[in-house]
Design a protein around this motif. Structure first.
Motif, mmCIF file in Angstrom:
data_model
loop_
_atom_site.group_PDB
_atom_site.id
_atom_site.type_symbol
_atom_site.label_atom_id
_atom_site.label_comp_id
_atom_site.label_asym_id
_atom_site.label_seq_id
_atom_site.Cartn_x
_atom_site.Cartn_y
_atom_site.Cartn_z
ATOM 1 N N LYS A 54 11.989 9.206 -6.203
ATOM 2 C CA LYS A 54 13.156 8.965 -7.046
ATOM 3 C C LYS A 54 14.389 8.999 -6.156
ATOM 4 C CE LYS A 54 10.921 9.410 -11.076
ATOM 5 N NZ LYS A 54 11.071 8.601 -12.285
ATOM 6 N N GLY A 55 15.033 7.881 -6.033
ATOM 7 C CA GLY A 55 16.221 7.813 -5.188
ATOM 8 C C GLY A 55 17.476 7.688 -6.033
ATOM 9 N N ILE A 56 18.484 8.482 -5.692
ATOM 10 C CA ILE A 56 19.741 8.444 -6.431
ATOM 11 C C ILE A 56 20.851 8.111 -5.433
ATOM 12 C CG2 ILE A 56 21.374 9.780 -7.821
ATOM 13 C CD1 ILE A 56 18.806 11.689 -8.288
ATOM 14 N N SER A 57 21.568 7.048 -5.682
ATOM 15 C CA SER A 57 22.664 6.682 -4.787
ATOM 16 C C SER A 57 23.973 6.684 -5.547
ATOM 17 C CB SER A 57 22.466 5.287 -4.200
ATOM 18 O OG SER A 57 21.248 5.202 -3.536
ATOM 19 N N ALA A 58 24.967 7.317 -4.943
ATOM 20 C CA ALA A 58 26.307 7.331 -5.533
ATOM 21 C C ALA A 58 27.308 7.091 -4.416
ATOM 22 C CB ALA A 58 26.564 8.674 -6.207
ATOM 23 N N GLY A 59 28.559 6.965 -4.773
ATOM 24 C CA GLY A 59 29.597 6.753 -3.764
ATOM 25 C C GLY A 59 29.285 5.513 -2.947
ATOM 26 N N ARG A 60 29.320 5.669 -1.616
ATOM 27 C CA ARG A 60 28.929 4.566 -0.741
ATOM 28 C C ARG A 60 27.577 4.859 -0.102
ATOM 29 N NH1 ARG A 60 32.713 5.347 3.185
ATOM 30 N NH2 ARG A 60 33.444 7.136 2.011
ATOM 31 N N GLY A 61 26.828 5.737 -0.751
ATOM 32 C CA GLY A 61 25.540 6.158 -0.208
ATOM 33 C C GLY A 61 24.556 5.002 -0.100
ATOM 34 N N VAL A 62 23.773 5.028 0.960
ATOM 35 C CA VAL A 62 22.773 3.991 1.153
ATOM 36 C C VAL A 62 21.418 4.660 1.290
ATOM 37 C CG1 VAL A 62 21.916 2.162 2.655
ATOM 38 C CG2 VAL A 62 24.374 2.456 2.326
ATOM 39 N N GLN A 63 20.476 4.147 0.539
ATOM 40 C CA GLN A 63 19.188 4.790 0.530
ATOM 41 C C GLN A 63 18.054 3.794 0.619
ATOM 42 O OE1 GLN A 63 17.018 7.807 -2.416
ATOM 43 N NE2 GLN A 63 19.115 8.156 -1.979
ATOM 44 N N THR A 64 17.074 4.124 1.429
ATOM 45 C CA THR A 64 15.917 3.251 1.574
ATOM 46 C C THR A 64 14.666 4.072 1.361
ATOM 47 O OG1 THR A 64 17.105 1.944 3.210
ATOM 48 C CG2 THR A 64 14.728 1.662 3.133
ATOM 49 N N TYR A 65 13.822 3.588 0.475
ATOM 50 C CA TYR A 65 12.495 4.174 0.369
ATOM 51 C C TYR A 65 11.588 3.373 1.291
ATOM 52 C CZ TYR A 65 7.740 4.924 -1.043
ATOM 53 O OH TYR A 65 6.393 5.188 -1.000
ATOM 54 N N ARG A 66 10.912 4.057 2.186
ATOM 55 C CA ARG A 66 9.996 3.385 3.099
ATOM 56 C C ARG A 66 8.657 4.081 2.976
ATOM 57 N NH1 ARG A 66 11.557 0.218 7.255
ATOM 58 N NH2 ARG A 66 13.689 0.985 7.068
ATOM 59 N N GLY A 67 7.709 3.392 2.435
ATOM 60 C CA GLY A 67 6.428 4.052 2.214
ATOM 61 C C GLY A 67 5.295 3.219 2.759
ATOM 62 N N GLY A 68 4.318 3.873 3.319
ATOM 63 C CA GLY A 68 3.153 3.155 3.829
ATOM 64 C C GLY A 68 1.881 3.711 3.227
ATOM 65 N N VAL A 69 1.055 2.810 2.742
ATOM 66 C CA VAL A 69 -0.260 3.234 2.266
ATOM 67 C C VAL A 69 -1.284 2.433 3.048
ATOM 68 C CG1 VAL A 69 -1.859 3.337 0.314
ATOM 69 C CG2 VAL A 69 0.594 3.731 -0.053
ATOM 70 N N SER A 70 -2.155 3.116 3.762
ATOM 71 C CA SER A 70 -3.174 2.361 4.482
ATOM 72 C C SER A 70 -4.551 2.875 4.096
ATOM 73 C CB SER A 70 -2.958 2.457 5.995
ATOM 74 O OG SER A 70 -3.119 3.783 6.413
ATOM 75 N N ILE A 71 -5.455 1.937 3.920
ATOM 76 C CA ILE A 71 -6.830 2.258 3.532
ATOM 77 C C ILE A 71 -7.727 1.782 4.669
ATOM 78 C CG2 ILE A 71 -8.605 1.977 1.753
ATOM 79 C CD1 ILE A 71 -6.099 2.914 0.359
ATOM 80 N N ALA A 72 -8.382 2.721 5.315
ATOM 81 C CA ALA A 72 -9.231 2.363 6.451
ATOM 82 C C ALA A 72 -10.524 1.704 5.969
ATOM 83 C CB ALA A 72 -9.542 3.604 7.278
ATOM 84 N N LYS A 73 -11.198 1.108 6.909
ATOM 85 C CA LYS A 73 -12.397 0.337 6.605
ATOM 86 C C LYS A 73 -13.454 1.158 5.861
ATOM 87 C CE LYS A 73 -15.323 -2.845 9.115
ATOM 88 N NZ LYS A 73 -15.875 -3.120 10.442
ATOM 89 N N ASN A 74 -13.573 2.411 6.236
ATOM 90 C CA ASN A 74 -14.635 3.232 5.640
ATOM 91 C C ASN A 74 -14.207 3.988 4.390
ATOM 92 O OD1 ASN A 74 -16.534 2.513 7.564
ATOM 93 N ND2 ASN A 74 -15.693 4.030 9.003
ATOM 94 N N ALA A 75 -12.945 3.827 4.016
ATOM 95 C CA ALA A 75 -12.431 4.618 2.889
ATOM 96 C C ALA A 75 -12.828 3.981 1.560
ATOM 97 C CB ALA A 75 -10.922 4.765 2.995
#
Lengths: 481, 254
Positions: free
Chosen positions: A361-382
């Protein structure tokens, strides 16, 4: 040979003489970073040879690395030679003697957050003997932990008292060569916490850095290592809602979690480092590497409330190595004024039937800058791996920004991934509705924001959750209108 | 209770209210009827102090236990604390905030502003449960997020429930009948009627006469082009329903 050794010794000695490092009594290292400084830090802490070597290896590696600039944050170049990398804890003589000597603005914030008076002294760094007003609280928690066999101490103490455990696990989750900031931390880490929960033990209480806040100034380069042995459970709280000021602008912490088979670690953070003035001036740069590894059936849950710092670069992650292991990430990040945050998580599915949940949950106010950076990786055997991601942004005002950058990498066809994302704005109609019912504008913003962040806040331990709610409100004061 | 004199208000520079006068006695229920665009909703927003509704002239006096106050000098929440309540035509959703928590925060804000003690969780729950019964609000709605995913009828019932808890001196009902079926209209109206009392005045804004079959007004005003052009008793509403607004417009020579 003797001559050669003597010569080397002399050379070493000369260099030491020329510098400052032989003076073990010195409380501060001068600005700059070189091998001598690394040796100095290690010497100050009476570290064993293997740890010094590890630090030096890290430092040499760091020299060959480049600072990452891929994050969506903008800051001037950091001059790593301009910082000092060691400062001894402040002595009582340097601390304020009572709250009368503390910045009234800081006290006002404590008041708003509802922090009890006796705790305010501790937070403001007033020279008090005990973290709490009574010795009994302090000793009783130590006794209870000792009974359960739980180790909870500073990492420096752990190096002295339990070197075998530290040596076995340090750097196993975040290797010394992991990334620029983690490598820097490995070379110069100042202190941090060490926790070990023995097999099958359910830690009898929530462990909080709060208990140790007066014991040391963890500061710049904190290093935390938590090992939960088979079938154990621990809930760990880091930080506190009170605004933390620090003379050091650059922070690069590393947290490593090891959840052995069947263990569970719940790690909650409230980060409220000084964000700087309205233009971000003087605010803290927070480059954090947090990662946990889960063995079979183990579970790691990260919960974070991030409201401070001028710059935040942070991706608490889970490596789901064992079959049937679980990773969770619950995050509220708030950027106001000129704050910038690039934060998210990585869930690395290696084992079969591994599951992960991401609620950001990202909340930006004022001149705030926000980036959600998410990685999901599923390996071959998973096989049978699952991920569920929710990523919501709330905007306040018209000058802030929110970005979402999800990366997905799937190498097993049986994986299931879900991703939901929304962006909304606090509307004039919502504010008007609340105010018409009697709430002040600030209370209305706080209420709406807390509603938005509820799914995450409810993951926090009870007491922390109440403080965190107030914190979100206080952090947004003046954001509307 | 409420005295509005020569009220002029504009939105984005367009004059909407053009010299509105109205006097509402304590305990009375007045209906305001009028065609689209006459300024009905504008009046409700001007009374409650919404941003963007600029008052260019006039006064709005509200009687309070501390004497008459001019609402125009007060912030939105100060008016609420003085006893102004607006039942919204389109109630707003606040996701993640439970109805009970919202209302308790509201009630305690108002009590605090009045110098009264705040209610504890237990005291509030007792009050809320009792009020929910009087307006036939299903219990599960108390715990759900404010108006989030509520049906049209549930939203309107929730407004009346809030009114019952906050016990305003002046309640403004803005098109409370819109979007209601006959059963919901009956329940909402019964809730409103149960809240009538000697210390409470109500301004019922509506397009249609049917609401006034259920909530019988003491006085009916016809609002056309920013002014009250005709005032009468409840039969005026029937007359309007039969003849439409045109005739009144012509009679008022607008």
């Amino acid at each position: 040979m003797a001559t050669a050794t003597q010569e080397i010794d002399e050379v070493l000695k000369r260099r030491y003489d020329a510098g400052f490092v032989t003076d073990i009594e010195q409380e501060y290292a001068p600005p700059g970073l070189n091998e001598d400084i690394v040796r100095f830090i290690s010497a100050k802490k009476n570290e064993p040879e293997w740890l010094l070597e590890w630090r030096l290896k890290s430092f040499r590696h760091w020299l060959r690395m480049k600072e990452p600039r891929w994050a969506n944050i903008d800051y001037p170049d950091i001059d790593y030679q301009a910082y000092s990398y060691y400062a001894a804890p402040k002595s009582d003589a340097d601390r304020p003697k009572s709250l009368d000597e503390v910045d009234p603005k800081l006290l006002e914030t404590y008041e708003k957050l509802g922090i009890p008076v006796h705790e305010r002294e501790v937070l403001a760094g007033v020279a008090v003997d005990m973290v709490f007003d009574s010795v009994s609280v302090h000793t009783s928690y130590k006794e209870r932990l000792a009974e359960a066999g739980v180790l909870f101490m500073s990492i420096s103490e752990a190096v002295e008292e339990h070197p075998e455990l530290v040596k076995k696990y340090l750097g196993t989750v975040v290797p010394y060569s992991d990334n620029y900031f983690a490598t820097l931390n490995s070379a110069v880490f100042s202190d941090g916490s060490f926790v070990y929960i023995p097999k099958g033990v359910r830690c009898p209480m929530e462990l909080s850095t709060y208990f140790r806040i007066n014991a040391e100034m963890t500061g710049q380069f904190e290093r935390t290592l938590i090992v939960a042995d088979e079938g154990s459970f621990v809930s760990y709280l880091e930080g506190c809602t009170a605004p933390q000021r620090d003379e050091n602008q650059l922070h690069a912490a590393v947290v490593e979690l090891v959840a052995l088979p069947g263990a569970e670690i719940k790690y909650s953070t409230v980060q409220n480092w000084y964000p700087g003035d309205e233009n971000g001036k003087g605010g803290i740069y927070n480059f954090v590497t947090k990662r946990g590894v889960c063995k079979q059936r183990a579970k790691i849950s990260w919960t974070q409330v991030e409201t401070g710092s001028a710059i935040t670069w942070k991706y608490p992650s889970c490596v789901l190595e064992g079959d049937d292991s679980i990773g969770e990430f619950y995050s509220v990040a708030l950027t106001n004024n000129a704050q910038q945050a690039d934060t998210g998580t990585k869930m690395v599915h290696v084992g079969k039937r591994t599951r992960s949940t991401i609620v950001s949950k990202g909340i930006s106010a004022g001149r705030g800058v926000q980036t959600y950076r998410g990685g999901v990786s599923i390996a071959k055997n998973a096989a049978g791996a699952r991920n569920y991601t929710v990523c919501d942004s709330l905007l306040i005002g018209s000058e802030c920004g929110a970005h979402t950058v999800p990366y997905v990498d799937v190498a097993n066809p049986s994986a299931q991934l879900e991703h939901e994302a929304t962006t909304s704005r606090i509307g004039e109609d919502q504010l008007f509705y609340c105010q018409q019912r009697g709430l002040s504008e600030e209370d209305a913003v706080s209420l709406i924001v807390n509603g938005f962040a509820k799914e995450v806040l409810q993951e926090l331990p009870m007491e922390f959750a109440v403080e965190a709610q107030k914190l979100l409100g206080v952090s947004l004061e003046g954001a509307v209108g | 209770m409420l005295t509005i004199e020569n009220l002029h208000a504009s939105v984005d520079g367009n004059a909407i209210l053009k010299g509105l006068n109205l006097r509402l006695e304590a305990g009375q229920v007045h209906a305001i009827m009028g065609p689209n665009g006459a300024g009905k909703s504008t009046l409700s927003y001007v009374l409650s102090g919404r941003e963007g509704y600029e008052v260019t002239d006039g006064t709005i006096l509200l009687d309070t236990p501390d004497g008459a106050v001019d609402l125009l000098d007060m912030e939105i929440e100060e008016r609420a604390a003085a006893g102004v309540f607006l039942a919204f035509q389109y109630p707003v959703a606040i996701p993640g905030v439970s109805n009970l928590h919202f209302l308790r925060t509201a009630l305690n804000s108002i009590r605090k502003a009045r110098g009264e003690d705040e209610l504890s969780g237990a005291q509030f729950m007792k009050l809320a449960r009792a009020k929910a019964r009087t307006v036939e609000l299903p219990k599960e709605l108390l715990k759900r997020a404010v108006n989030d995913g509520f049906s049209g009828g549930e939203k309107k019932r929730n407004e009346i429930f809030q009114m019952a808890v906050l016990e305003p001196r002046l309640a403004i009902l803005d098109e409370t009948d819109s979007g209601l079926d006959i059963d919901a209209l009956r329940i909402v109206s019964e809730g409103v009627n149960a809240l009538r009392g000697p210390e409470r005045s109500m301004l019922v804004i509506t397009h249609y006469q049917r609401l006034l079959d259920h909530i019988v007004p003491d006085v009916v005003h016809v609002l056309v082009d920013g002014r009250i052009v005709k005032t009468g008793d409840k039969t005026l509403a029937l007359e309007l329903e039969a003849k439409g607004y045109d005739e009144i417009r012509q009679a008022a020579a607008i």
